[in-house]
Structures are given as C-alpha cells and as structure tokens.
Scaffold this active site. Structure first.
Site, mmCIF file in Angstrom:
data_model
loop_
_atom_site.group_PDB
_atom_site.id
_atom_site.type_symbol
_atom_site.label_atom_id
_atom_site.label_comp_id
_atom_site.label_asym_id
_atom_site.label_seq_id
_atom_site.Cartn_x
_atom_site.Cartn_y
_atom_site.Cartn_z
ATOM 1 N N ARG A 1 0.827 -1.207 0.000
ATOM 2 C CA ARG A 1 0.000 0.000 0.000
ATOM 3 C C ARG A 1 0.860 1.256 0.000
ATOM 4 O O ARG A 1 0.329 2.359 -0.004
ATOM 5 C CB ARG A 1 -0.883 0.018 1.246
ATOM 6 C CG ARG A 1 -2.323 -0.468 0.998
ATOM 7 C CD ARG A 1 -3.017 -0.463 2.346
ATOM 8 N NE ARG A 1 -4.445 -0.329 2.288
ATOM 9 C CZ ARG A 1 -5.302 -1.323 2.427
ATOM 10 N NH1 ARG A 1 -4.868 -2.554 2.536
ATOM 11 N NH2 ARG A 1 -6.595 -1.095 2.438
ATOM 12 N N ARG B 1 -21.694 -1.953 3.019
ATOM 13 C CA ARG B 1 -21.082 -3.286 2.995
ATOM 14 C C ARG B 1 -21.340 -4.051 4.289
ATOM 15 O O ARG B 1 -21.285 -3.496 5.382
ATOM 16 C CB ARG B 1 -19.573 -3.141 2.790
ATOM 17 C CG ARG B 1 -18.813 -4.451 2.907
ATOM 18 C CD ARG B 1 -17.449 -4.377 2.296
ATOM 19 N NE ARG B 1 -16.493 -3.613 3.092
ATOM 20 C CZ ARG B 1 -15.214 -3.482 2.766
ATOM 21 N NH1 ARG B 1 -14.753 -4.039 1.654
ATOM 22 N NH2 ARG B 1 -14.402 -2.772 3.522
ATOM 23 N N ARG C 1 -9.526 6.956 4.623
ATOM 24 C CA ARG C 1 -8.931 5.847 3.861
ATOM 25 C C ARG C 1 -8.718 6.252 2.411
ATOM 26 O O ARG C 1 -7.726 5.873 1.785
ATOM 27 C CB ARG C 1 -9.835 4.604 3.961
ATOM 28 C CG ARG C 1 -9.784 3.959 5.342
ATOM 29 C CD ARG C 1 -10.983 3.085 5.622
ATOM 30 N NE ARG C 1 -11.029 1.876 4.836
ATOM 31 C CZ ARG C 1 -12.138 1.133 4.687
ATOM 32 N NH1 ARG C 1 -13.272 1.503 5.271
ATOM 33 N NH2 ARG C 1 -12.104 0.047 3.961
#
Ligand code: AMP
Length: 210
Positions: free
Chosen positions: A88, A122, A164
């Site tokens: 990442r 989600r 994020r």
C-alpha cells in the site's frame, strides 16, 4: 504465479480475491484480514493495528512487511499466491521486491463516487469474509455461502472512509506508476458487477498462464 490486487478501498479487491483464489487455487493473503484476526484475538499486533485501522490510517510499514514476509514463505505459497491490500506504499513495494518475484499486478479502477455507498452499505461474513451490500441482502443477516453472521466493519463509516480514500490517493495510488514502469500492470475497470469484473480478470489470467 504471484499476483497483487491493487485498488482503492471499495474497488472490490476482497470480492475478486476470493473468486480468483477459488478458481486458480491461489492462497489469498489479505493484510486487512490478518490485522482483523489479530484484533479479534487481542494479540500485540492486533492492539497496535487497531489504533491505526480505526482512524483509517495505515499500519506502519515495518510491522506490515514482516507479516507478509513471514506469510509468503509458508508451504501453501510455493506455487504462487495473491496479495490483497499489500503493498500500500512504495516502501512496502520495495521491501516486497527484495523477497518476491511478482508476475502480475491487477489494478482495480473504480469511480470514486461509487465508493462511499459501496463501503457504508457493505456487510461482511464473520466466518468466511464474503462481502455483501445491504441493497441486495433483502434483510438477510447471515452469509449465503457459509451461514456465518454478517457484520459491518468498524472502519466502514463515512468519516473513516474519507481518511482511507485520502491515504489511498497519497500513499497507494503512486504504486500504479511503480508497477506500470515495471511492465506488470493490468488495469480493470471495476464499476460494474463482481461477475463482469471477474470475467475480465479471468480472461487475463487464462492468457497469462498459457
Ligand atoms: P482492508 O481490509 O484491506 O481494507 O484494510 C483495512 C485496514 O487495515 C486499512 O485501512 C489499514 O489501516 C490496514 N492495512 C491493511 N493492509 C495494509 C497495508 N498493506 N499497510 C498498512 N496498513 C494496512
């Protein structure tokens, strides 16, 4: 074959990873899942990771790289593996280059406007990790794959998703160029259904393994 799944949060990496893993018999290594398992078991790593994850920040590179380095030398990775959510950062990618030969990087490209709804709606299976969206669950609270209980991830709330996404743009998106320069990048538009996205990925993987 060693594969990396790259993409913003909500691009559908986890969903595709479980399909690829089933279809191509590749172990699915998700650093996010490993951290969540550690948080559940209240380990030292879990305690540390939680403080970052809850704020939508990245867990420090040294900790994350060590976990991956230890995981990819396990016997089930001998014939290949799929990394989901790692690397990442450029530093993580450079550390990985020292211990692994990557064959393909699948970049899941998604419209940012879709992400907030995808993530806040989600629901994830506590047992097998399968993801669902509230709009297609019709009130169901258990996983249609294994019967496990569905839950909402603590970091799937609007405020944490914003951080994020910012972290993704600053620290992870540069990996697209990094792997493009190495000739390893395969771009997949993942605005559509999981089935449509999987079809494009499978075509690439089939041609790749021939
Ligand atoms: P994910 O399940 O991939 O969405 O990851 C959930 C969270 O775990 C991320 O928002 C980060 O806080 C942490 N995390 C997962 N993978 C990494 C990584 N490669 N480097 C640093 N932090 C990570």
């Amino acid at each position: 074959m060693n594969i990396i799944l790259l993409g913003a949060p909500g691009a559908g990496k986890g969903t595709q990873a479980s399909r690829i893993s089933d279809a191509y018999a590749l172990p699915h290594i998700s650093t996010g899942d490993i951290f969540r398992e550690n948080i559940k078991n209240e380990t030292e790593i879990g305690l540390l990771a939680k403080s970052y994850i809850d704020k939508g920040q990245l867990v420090p590179d040294e900790v994350t790289c060590k976990i991956v380095e230890n995981r990819i030398v396990k016997p089930d990775c001998e014939k290949g593996y799929m990394l989901d959510g790692f690397p990442r950062t450029i530093a993580q990618a450079e550390a990985l280059d020292k211990v692994a030969k990557i064959d393909l990087v699948i970049n899941m490209d998604v419209d940012f406007a879709l992400i907030m709804d995808r993530l806040c709606g989600r629901r994830v299976c506590k047992d097998c990790g399968e993801s669902y969206h509230v709009t297609t669950l019709n009130g169901a609270t258990t996983c249609s794959r294994c019967g496990g209980e569905l839950y909402q991830r603590k970091d799937d709330n609007p405020e944490t998703v914003e951080s994020r996404l910012a972290v993704y743009s600053q620290q992870t998106a540069p990996l697209i160029e990094y792997y493009k320069a190495k000739g390893l990048l395969f771009n997949v538009l993942s605005n559509g259904t999981p089935e449509e996205t999987f079809e494009m990925i499978a075509k690439k993987l089939d041609s790749f393994s021939k």
